[in-house]
Design an enzyme around this catalytic site. Structure first.
Site, short mmCIF file in Angstrom:
data_model
loop_
_atom_site.label_atom_id
_atom_site.label_comp_id
_atom_site.label_asym_id
_atom_site.label_seq_id
_atom_site.Cartn_x
_atom_site.Cartn_y
_atom_site.Cartn_z
N MET A 1 0.83 -1.20 0.00
CA MET A 1 0.00 0.00 0.00
C MET A 1 0.87 1.26 0.00
SD MET A 1 -2.95 1.24 -0.06
CE MET A 1 -3.20 2.99 -0.14
N GLU B 1 4.52 0.87 -5.75
CA GLU B 1 4.10 1.70 -4.62
C GLU B 1 4.84 3.04 -4.64
OE1 GLU B 1 1.52 0.55 -3.44
OE2 GLU B 1 1.80 -1.52 -4.08
N HIS C 1 3.35 5.39 -7.18
CA HIS C 1 2.08 5.98 -6.76
C HIS C 1 2.29 7.36 -6.13
CE1 HIS C 1 -1.25 3.35 -7.50
NE2 HIS C 1 -0.83 2.34 -6.79
N GLU D 1 -4.42 3.21 -10.70
CA GLU D 1 -3.89 1.84 -10.74
C GLU D 1 -3.42 1.40 -12.13
OE1 GLU D 1 -2.90 0.63 -8.23
OE2 GLU D 1 -4.10 1.48 -6.61
#
Ligand code: 0A1
Ligand code: ZN
Length: 884
Positions: free
Chosen positions: A269, A304, A307, A326
């Site tokens: 995450m 990650e 992101h 995503e």
């Protein structure tokens, strides 16, 4: 109750939030069973007409409300409403401070969403809607705020106290408790919030950005595991450099922390400045991780990290836009891996994964558009369609506009939307503005479910020396969607002569001639004609898999063999070999079903022979060529199939190849030296993959000699990749050798949960002995636990998707076994159970008796009132698509 009883959330109902919350200050007084969370919010009503008079609605689930204050004054009970899913304050001023205090119980949180305990530590997972289990807050991605967080806990048990952003202060109390204060200067939505507290070992490093700022990097892991984070740290630094060099994006905080936890619902995450990872996707060394693990770690660390821009600096307005972050981020991590390793091998692996996970999803009861129109539980929409098909759309776009223009578009997107919650329209707007390309029809890729089918029929007329190619595209109906229109398809093509040499062709009535063609198809059908073509050419279509379609051609077996041997595009060479293999396997399956002796054509053996002769050039590529399509892939090609028939066909063809190619496979296998020093490089991994592919096929012979080879490989193995290769080989035989190896493996790795997951997985997928009985034995093994998602997936997921003939047993007992597991998991973790439930999706492709049994099994599950909304949403969709 089979139909959904929960009200879906719809894209068309999107309304902006009527308030802005400029600052949030959170204080966590941590205690495993009673953590007190104090939240102070600075709230302003938005200055729009539509915001006037709106009540303040905050999400909150399972919170024990201790107090509510506005501007320092307690709010009387009659002035707020506390419901099951939140807190409503009917009339609030236009500008005010709100303070709430709640108590939560992290130790009781087995769903692993919100604040929970893993191995005695506190950690969080807030995407998508976990924050509402922590405090009252508008838990939606378009409410962005500046977070200040103070964490307090006993120092002896929780020496590290982490949250997002930069650590700005620390301190101690007299009673053995300590605290840390964190400030995140970047606006963020609640789903990116994170908190971790516990005792760890750390691996520290630094990165200097291209503008000269120093960033402290730190990976937090279990005691004694710091050396297993070295590879992840290296991958992180390479990712940081790559994003600067390719997308021009720099990191924006003074520190970047990663924490590995053992209980985690997903892979990892991207919380701002504090990524949290499933330890399976972070920890690696040669004795415990396979090459596939190394590759996945590199990709997920990059994913990650990337992101930070595609997701954090620019986030999503609502969860319908999930693919905005995503799909784009998967595309970015795919490109990163392609640059770090072999681009061709990476592309083939990505296409294999897309076909294995996304294509079936897109053609079954769970099919949904990349931008869905509604959902019941957003956790169920972290799908291969949102991620992998989303990434393919970005690739289509890049191919249509060209790499340089694409990067300009991406740059504009980041700049225009920095610090905001964006939509897919914002993304397309930036792309159109920067490239000047109107990208007609591109929205349909986001809005239409289903994999487009592209038919390409070529016709050569020797008399006129003309080659005509007719393209026709169509997208099949999917649940709730029919009559679809064309989507823009970049068709990458080349031509080869009868001798395998590339041909330059000229488009009829033009003087445009080229070797390589990129045709942007923006219509339902398209006809191309080439003139002056002296010999009948073989057309190489969709080079590099230039769009995510199912391709149908009129290639003959000889055409496929020529492309498999001579195409200059490695993807098409692999694809043509696969097509030969698929055709062979399906025709053998047909013969076996009809009780006929199969007549196997020699094309496949010849293609394999050619690949083996050329193995030294690119071992990783050859290893991919030698792997036959698996049963799940064949199930997609044969409606209402019998998986055991497909398995028998595969076993038949494999044993024939093992026999015919014994000399070549043995020679290639023998080149590998198991004692050589380990390197995690793509090249070294390629050599191991080639050895593995050879041993896998040799074992299909069923001979004692092959079993001994696998056994020797197991005991000589110096790394986990070779060990698993050998165990896979032995699992084809079963019996004493296999069980002795399993016992030795268990004894050596019994304390390492990640390696024990492999022990479960290999057995769950083994075809030997009685797979269902093996599954049942493992289910009651003392080391099996329902509380660890990795373990549940290693057994249940691996059995149901990796052992299709056993899962789809004609007596329905495979379905029952998985249904029982789902019911048990559902009582503690609905999101995990729902994900496991997706394995029943494959039932829509099996024959009628099996479908009926599956439907009955699902009916019993759906009749349980206690079933979670997550699992109900998935299973009811599958149920509705099955034959009664
Ligand atoms: N955004 C993460 C994936 C993720 C999604 C949901 C989670 O919990 C419900 C956890 C992680 C990623 O793309 O890596
Ligand atoms: Zn992601």
């Amino acid at each position: 109750m089979r139909t959904q009883e929960h009200i879906p959330v719809r894209l068309q109902d999107y309304r902006p939030y009527p308030f802005s919350i400029s600052h949030v200050s959170l204080v966590f007084d941590l205690h495993p069973t009673r953590t007190i969370v104090t939240s102070r919010l600075i709230i302003d009503r938005k200055p729009h007409e539509w915001a006037k008079g709106e009540a303040l609605q905050l999400d909150g689930v399972g919170l024990d409300l201790l107090s509510v204050e506005i501007n320092g004054q307690p709010v009387a009970a009659q002035d707020y409403h506390l419901g099951e899913d939140g807190l409503t304050l009917k009339s609030v001023p236009d500008s005010f401070k709100l303070e709430t205090k709640v108590a939560i119980n992290p130790a009781a949180n087995t769903a692993l969403s919100g604040l929970y305990m893993s191995a005695g530590r506190f950690c969080t997972q807030c995407e998508a809607e976990g924050f509402r289990h922590i405090t009252f807050w508008p838990d939606r991605p378009d409410v962005m705020s500046r977070f200040h967080v103070r964490v307090e806990a006993p120092e002896a048990d929780f020496p590290s106290l982490l949250s997002n952003g930069n650590r700005v202060a620390i301190g101690q109390y007299d009673d053995g408790r300590h605290w840390a204060a964190w400030d995140d200067p970047h606006l963020k939505p609640s789903y990116l919030f994170a908190l971790v507290a516990g005792g760890f070992d750390t691996l520290e490093d630094q990165f200097t950005t291209r503008s000269g700022r120093t960033v402290d990097l730190c990976i937090y892991v279990d005691k004694g595991a710091a050396s297993r984070a070295i590879y992840a740290m290296d991958a992180l630094k390479r990712s940081m450099t790559w994003d600067e060099e390719v997308f021009g994006r720099e990191y924006d905080l003074d520190m970047f922390n990663i924490v590995a936890v053992s209980d985690f619902n997903f892979g990892a995450m991207e919380n701002k400045g504090l990524n949290i990872f499933n330890s399976a996707l972070l920890l690696a060394d040669e004795t415990t991780a396979t090459d596939a693990d190394y590759e996945a770690i590199e990709a997920v660390v990059a994913h990650e990290y990337f992101h930070n821009w595609s997701g954090n600096r620019v986030t999503c307005r609502d969860w319908f836009q999930l693919s905005l972050k995503e799909g784009f981020t998967v595309f970015r991590d795919q490109e990163f891996s392609a640059d770090q390793r072999s681009r061709a091998v990476k592309r083939i692996k990505d296409v294999k994964a897309l076909r294995a996970r996304q294509f079936p999803e897109d053609s079954g009861p769970l099919a949904h558009p990349v931008r869905p129109k509604s959902y019941v539980k957003i956790d169920n929409f972290y799908t291969a369609t949102i991620y992998e098909k989303g990434a393919e759309i970005i690739r289509v776009l890049q191919t249509l506009v060209g790499r340089d223009a694409f990067l300009e578009g991406a740059n504009l997107y980041f700049d225009e939307n920095d610090g905001t919650a964006a939509t897919i329209e914002d993304w397309l707007h930036a792309m159109r503005t920067a490239t000047g390309n109107q990208l007609h029809g591109i929205e349909r890729w986001y809005d239409q479910a289903g994999t487009p089918c592209l038919e390409a029929i070529s016709d050569y007329d020797a008399a006129t020396q003309k080659l005509t190619i007719r393209f026709q595209q169509s997208t099949p109906d999917t649940p709730g969607q029919s009559s679809k229109s064309w989507v823009p398809l970049p068709i990458s093509m080349a031509f080869f002569g009868p001798d395998g040499a590339p041909l330059q062709l000229r488009l009829a009535e033009t003087d445009i001639a080229a070797d390589d063609w990129l045709i942007p198809m923006a219509s339902t059908s398209l006809e191309l004609q080439f003139e002056g073509v002296a010999d009948r050419p073989v057309v190489s279509y969709m080079r590099g898999f230039s769009a995510p379609v199912r391709l149908i051609t009129n290639h003959s077996d000889a055409d496929l063999a020529l492309l498999a041997a001579c195409d200059t595009d490695p993807f098409v060479r692999w694809e043509s070999t696969q097509t030969i293999a698929r055709n062979t396997l399906l025709s053998v399956a047909q013969s076996l079903a009809a009780g006929r002796e199969p007549d196997v054509r020699q094309d496949l053996a010849r293609a394999f022979q050619g690949a083996l002769a050329d193995a030294a050039r690119d071992p990783a590529f050859t290893a991919l060529l030698l792997r036959l399509p698996d049963v799940s892939e064949l199930m997609q090609l044969q409606p209402l199939c019998d998986p055991s028939n497909l398995l028998a066909a595969r076993a038949f063809v494999r044993s024939l190849l093992a026999e015919q190619l014994d000399a070549e496979l043995s020679a290639c296998f023998a080149i590998y030296d198991p004692a050589q020093a380990f390197s995690a490089s793509a090249q070294a991994a390629g050599q191991r993959a080639l050895m593995a592919a050879c041993l896998d096929l040799l074992c299909a012979s069923g001979t004692d000699r092959a079993a001994m080879r696998a056994e020797n490989t197991f005991f000589a193995a110096r790394n986990m990749t070779d060990m698993m290769t050998a165990l896979d080989g032995l699992s084809q035989f079963g019996g004493a050798r296999y069980h002795a190896a399993l016992a030795a493996f268990k004894q050596r790795f019994t304390d390492n949960a990640l390696v024990m997951d492999k022990w479960f997985r290999v057995q769950a997928m083994a075809l030997c002995e009685d797979p269902l009985q093996t599954f049942k034995n493992l289910r009651v093994d003392p080391s099996f636990t329902l509380l660890n998602p990795n373990r549940v997936r290693a057994l249940g997921g691996a059995f149901a998707s990796g052992n299709p003939a056993a899962f789809h047993r004609v007596d329905g007992t495979g379905y029952q076994a998985i249904a029982d597991l789902i019911a048990d998991v559902d009582s503690t973790n609905g999101a995990l159970a729902a994900r496991l439930g997706t394995v029943f999706e494959s039932c829509s492709r099996v024959n009628e008796p099996r479908q009926k049994l599956a439907k009955r099994t699902l009916q019993v599950l759906l009749d349980r009132n206690s079933l979670s909304a997550n699992t109900r949403e998935i299973l009811s969709k599958i149920y509705d698509g099955l034959i009664a």
